[in-house]
Design an enzyme around this catalytic site. Structure first.
Site, PDB file in Angstrom:
ATOM      1  CD  GLU A   1     -12.520  10.748 -13.264  1.00 33.28           C
ATOM      2  OE1 GLU A   1     -13.323  10.033 -13.874  1.00 33.28           O
ATOM      3  OE2 GLU A   1     -12.427  10.731 -12.033  1.00 33.28           O
TER       4      GLU A   1
ATOM      5  CD1 TRP B   1     -21.245   7.664 -22.656  1.00 31.29           C
ATOM      6  CD2 TRP B   1     -21.022   5.488 -23.138  1.00 31.29           C
ATOM      7  NE1 TRP B   1     -19.914   7.338 -22.534  1.00 31.29           N
ATOM      8  CE2 TRP B   1     -19.746   6.010 -22.819  1.00 31.29           C
ATOM      9  CE3 TRP B   1     -21.111   4.139 -23.485  1.00 31.29           C
ATOM     10  CZ2 TRP B   1     -18.588   5.247 -22.826  1.00 31.29           C
ATOM     11  CZ3 TRP B   1     -19.955   3.368 -23.498  1.00 31.29           C
ATOM     12  CH2 TRP B   1     -18.713   3.929 -23.159  1.00 31.29           C
TER      13      TRP B   1
ATOM     14  CG  HIS C   1      12.748  -1.631  -9.669  1.00 29.73           C
ATOM     15  ND1 HIS C   1      13.792  -2.514  -9.558  1.00 29.73           N
ATOM     16  CD2 HIS C   1      12.485  -1.185  -8.414  1.00 29.73           C
ATOM     17  CE1 HIS C   1      14.137  -2.627  -8.281  1.00 29.73           C
ATOM     18  NE2 HIS C   1      13.357  -1.828  -7.575  1.00 29.73           N
TER      19      HIS C   1
ATOM     20  CE  LYS D   1     -21.208  10.028 -10.026  1.00 28.49           C
ATOM     21  NZ  LYS D   1     -19.831  10.285  -9.530  1.00 28.49           N
TER      22      LYS D   1
ATOM     23  CG  ASN E   1     -30.524   3.280 -20.151  1.00 31.18           C
ATOM     24  OD1 ASN E   1     -30.673   3.936 -21.168  1.00 31.18           O
ATOM     25  ND2 ASN E   1     -30.582   3.784 -18.930  1.00 31.18           N
ATOM     26  N   GLY E   2     -28.583  -0.414 -21.849  1.00 32.64           N
ATOM     27  CA  GLY E   2     -28.080  -1.780 -21.702  1.00 32.64           C
ATOM     28  C   GLY E   2     -27.573  -2.305 -23.029  1.00 32.64           C
TER      29      GLY E   2
ATOM     30  CB  CYS F   1     -28.037   5.056 -21.713  1.00 31.75           C
ATOM     31  SG  CYS F   1     -27.105   4.530 -23.150  1.00 31.75           S
TER      32      CYS F   1
ATOM     33  NE  ARG G   1     -28.265   7.264 -16.319  1.00 31.83           N
ATOM     34  CZ  ARG G   1     -28.213   6.267 -15.437  1.00 31.83           C
ATOM     35  NH1 ARG G   1     -28.330   6.531 -14.155  1.00 31.83           N
ATOM     36  NH2 ARG G   1     -28.073   5.020 -15.833  1.00 31.83           N
TER      37      ARG G   1
ATOM     38  CE  LYS H   1     -11.666  11.703  -9.406  1.00 31.11           C
ATOM     39  NZ  LYS H   1     -12.038  10.520  -8.737  1.00 31.11           N
TER      40      LYS H   1
ATOM     41  CD  GLU I   1      -9.778   8.710  -6.631  1.00 29.51           C
ATOM     42  OE1 GLU I   1      -9.670   7.674  -7.297  1.00 29.51           O
ATOM     43  OE2 GLU I   1     -10.726   9.501  -6.762  1.00 29.51           O
TER      44      GLU I   1
HETATM   45  O1  M6R Z   1     -20.649   3.820  -9.142  1.00 31.80           O
HETATM   46  P1  M6R Z   1     -19.350   3.139  -8.895  1.00 31.80           P
HETATM   47  O2  M6R Z   1     -18.691   3.585  -7.645  1.00 31.80           O
HETATM   48  O3  M6R Z   1     -19.431   1.652  -8.986  1.00 31.80           O
HETATM   49  O4  M6R Z   1     -18.410   3.627 -10.090  1.00 31.80           O
HETATM   50  C1  M6R Z   1     -17.112   3.124 -10.237  1.00 31.80           C
HETATM   51  C2  M6R Z   1     -16.334   3.923 -11.243  1.00 31.80           C
HETATM   52  O5  M6R Z   1     -16.969   3.898 -12.490  1.00 31.80           O
HETATM   53  C3  M6R Z   1     -16.143   5.382 -10.814  1.00 31.80           C
HETATM   54  O6  M6R Z   1     -15.536   5.477  -9.562  1.00 31.80           O
HETATM   55  C4  M6R Z   1     -15.283   6.131 -11.853  1.00 31.80           C
HETATM   56  O7  M6R Z   1     -13.985   5.629 -11.850  1.00 31.80           O
HETATM   57  C5  M6R Z   1     -15.285   7.637 -11.589  1.00 31.80           C
HETATM   58  N1  M6R Z   1     -15.392   8.335 -12.841  1.00 31.80           N
HETATM   59  C6  M6R Z   1     -14.046   8.126 -10.970  1.00 31.80           C
HETATM   60  O8  M6R Z   1     -14.055   9.481 -10.739  1.00 31.80           O
END
Ligand code: M6R
Length: 609
Positions: free
Chosen positions: A489, A74, A505, A604, A100-101, A2, A27, A486, A482
């Site tokens: 997502e 969102w 295993h 974001k 927002n929230g 949002c 966002r 990537k 990681e």
């Molecule tokens: O703003 P933050 O670092 O706290 O965010 C944490 C996660 O939401 C963020 O790293 C998310 O996993 C990303 N989309 C990864 O690319």
């Protein structure tokens, strides 16, 4: 997650609001709307889908309104639709509100308001807010907001506009970010500083519990009914930093910014002769550290993956136990922490709700908290006892890249800094590591320059895959996690990371001819075991892309393709090994025609639990 925008001044409001919404697209959202007051009535424009749809609906008919509020939603409560989209209004269509929230007690508030005759249209929690304002409105929107805030539980950033007081916007904040930009006789509101930087650099960052009354007379802020002073901060960001600068996507730009960001994060913190790390912003003395018996790192998503590296590095350098946990689990697990724990929370945005909740759990248990944040003055940065800023600049792409590498950099520097204080290693050994660290920006630049084309070709192959496995051991396993995040997502390819030693295993049952595996094999002592794992996978027909540090003939011999990283100390390799994985994900998503900077369903910054 949002985005809020607002404007009060003398310009036409709608173009300013639209621009602010576009600037906050990253966002994450699924519908957008605007409210203005004109010719004695509230005008509401809403659309599901992209802001461009809303823009098209408005069709350049900006009218003459010079005040308004806007929102990107969102969806949490109620599917994306025009009815559920903000702004929401009261029964008489006199008050409009964006939020927002989450209002956690909305069901009981809604039932009470319905008993009083209020009529609701949407499935949202937010809609109780304009009705509460209507309920308490007696010619003073500020007073109504103060009363309404006392009746809701949950968290919010919100703006309200009222037909009867057209030159006033009232803003309230609790645990969700809200910024007021100060122009020449004009005021802007946004969830994010980057949305306002084209208009003003003077900003007030509202604090928890603040209610701001903004009118042509200025800004007056209250907290718990008392007038409070909030300083106006000058925001020094480079305007261009939040623009694509010739790159097709923010993600690619941010991947390429990493050499610069690594250098910026070290700047002023690493002595020129590479003999010492000076984290002068930390007030940790030897006696503080002697009082600590464990470090607990807590974060979400990519920041959590940085924490996984931090754990291994700190444990190796300090020989002190480090726990690393996902914030969303940590807060419910009755964690074993006390005043002898040093809490470390990592967050790019500094607003992630679960990470913020974890910070508070640390504090409640008597632990001091050190935050590693990118956004200056964010809630987490402010609530922590101490903060280390990653100097990554605004990160706009939803997929985190440069924030991750700068978080790694700070975790290394933190480990070296603590090791210096506790005198855990000889000056010579530290000097070797610090010299290697100093070289990282240059090596990252070389890696990008020399490998991007090869990676692009490999990404073409990956783009046809349905699944991918990432494997590694030790630090490589943490980076593999990681890499898998990537890829999934932004390209929507199903990707999982496994500790290579765990394959036998269970997971190896999934390996059939042509199943793709990305094997990280950068750690010298673990190389032989990684080669065995690759051979076992090849025997079952897998297609293996390996990542090695410098030349590694034994891996080249068995893998289908190899990406070579520049030589560096193996402790520091994660800072480099993640870069090819980011590029693989980027180009795979590009070949699959995905919305790279704004992947579906993602935001974001995750400001709800
Ligand atoms: O703003 P933050 O670092 O706290 O965010 C944490 C996660 O939401 C963020 O790293 C998310 O996993 C990303 N989309 C990864 O690319």
């Amino acid at each position: 997650m949002c985005g809020i925008i607002g404007y009060l001044g003398s310009r036409l409001a709608i173009p300013v609001l639209l621009e602010g919404l576009y600037a906050q697209e990253y966002r994450g959202y699924d519908s957008a709307g605007i409210a203005t007051i004109e010719e004695g009535r509230l005008n509401i424009y809403k659309s599901t889908g992209k802001i461009a749809e809303l823009d098209k609906k408005i069709g350049g008919q900006y009218g003459s309104a010079t005040a308004g509020i806007g929102h990107t939603r969102w969806a949490t409560h109620g599917k994306p639709s025009d009815i559920n989209c903000h702004p929401h209004v009261d029964c008489r269509q006199k008050i409009a509100l964006v939020h927002n929230g989450i209002i956690e007690n909305y069901q009981e508030v809604k039932a009470a308001l319905q008993d009083q005759g209020h009529h609701f249209l949407s499935d949202t929690d937010t809609e109780v807010l304009p009705h509460l304002l209507e309920q308490y409105y007696q010619g003073d929107l500020l007073a109504a907001m103060q009363e309404a805030c006392g009746h809701v539980k949950g968290f919010y950033a919100m703006l309200a506009l009222c037909l009867e007081e057209p030159r006033r916007i009232v803003a309230a904040r609790l645990d969700n970010p809200l910024i007021i930009g100060i122009g020449q006789g004009e005021y802007y509101f946004a969830s994010d500083m980057s949305a306002l930087i084209d208009y003003t650099r003077e900003m007030i960052i509202l604090q928890n519990g603040d209610i701001a009354d903004v009118s042509d007379q200025g800004v007056v802020i209250y907290n718990q009914g008392q007038k409070v002073e909030r300083s106006v901060k000058h925001i020094d960001w480079d305007k261009e930093a939040a623009k694509k600068g010739g790159y097709p996507h923010f993600m690619l730009k941010e991947i390429h910014e990493q050499p610069k960001v690594l250098a910026q994060t070290m700047q002023g913190r690493l002595q020129e002769d590479c003999r010492r790390v000076d984290l002068n912003e930390l007030a940790l003395q030897k006696q503080d550290l002697q009082n600590i018996d464990q470090i607990a790192i807590v974060a979400c998503g990519t920041a959590y993956h940085a924490g996984l590296i931090g754990k291994q590095v700190i444990e190796k350098l300090l020989r002190m136990p480090v726990m690393v946990e996902l914030a969303s689990e940590f807060i419910h697990n009755d964690p074993l922490i006390d005043q002898h724990t040093l809490g470390v929370v990592i967050s790019q945005s500094g607003e992630t709700m679960d990470t913020l909740a974890a910070l508070r759990v640390f504090r409640e248990n008597g632990a001091k908290v050190l935050a590693i944040c990118n956004v200056v003055d964010s809630t987490i940065a402010r609530e922590a006892d101490q903060v280390l800023y990653t100097m990554a600049g605004p990160e706009i792409a939803v997929a985190s890249t440069k924030a991750y590498s700068s978080q790694l950099m700070l975790l290394y520097m933190l480990a070296f800094h603590l090791a210096q204080i506790l005198q855990r290693h000889s000056d010579e050994q530290l000097n070797v590591w610090l010299k290697a660290m100093y070289q990282l920006p240059q090596l990252a630049a070389a890696l990008l320059a020399e490998n991007e084309e090869t990676i692009k070709t490999l990404a073409k192959t990956i783009s046809d895959w349905q699944d991918a496995f990432f494997i590694g051991r030790g630090l490589d396993y943490a980076v593999a996690q990681e890499g898998a995040l990537k890829l999934k997502e932004i390209s929507y390819i199903h990707a999982e990371a496994y500790a290579a030693g765990e394959l036998k295993h269970g997971t190896i049952a999934l390996i059939t001819p042509k199943v793709p595996v990305i094997a990280l094999a950068t750690q010298e002592p673990l190389l032989k075991m990684m080669v065995s794992n690759i051979v076992e996978l090849k025997t079952r027909g897998a297609y293996v892309i390996a990542l090695t540090r410098g030349a590694a003939p034994e891996v080249e011999h068995v893998a289908d393709a190899v990406i070579h990283l520049p030589e560096t100390d193996e402790l520091l390799t994660p800072v480099l090994s993640v870069i090819p994985l980011q590029l693989l994900a980027y180009y795979a998503a590009l070949y699959r025609d995905c919305d790279i900077d704004q992947p579906r369903n993602l935001a974001k910054s995750v400001t709800v639990p």
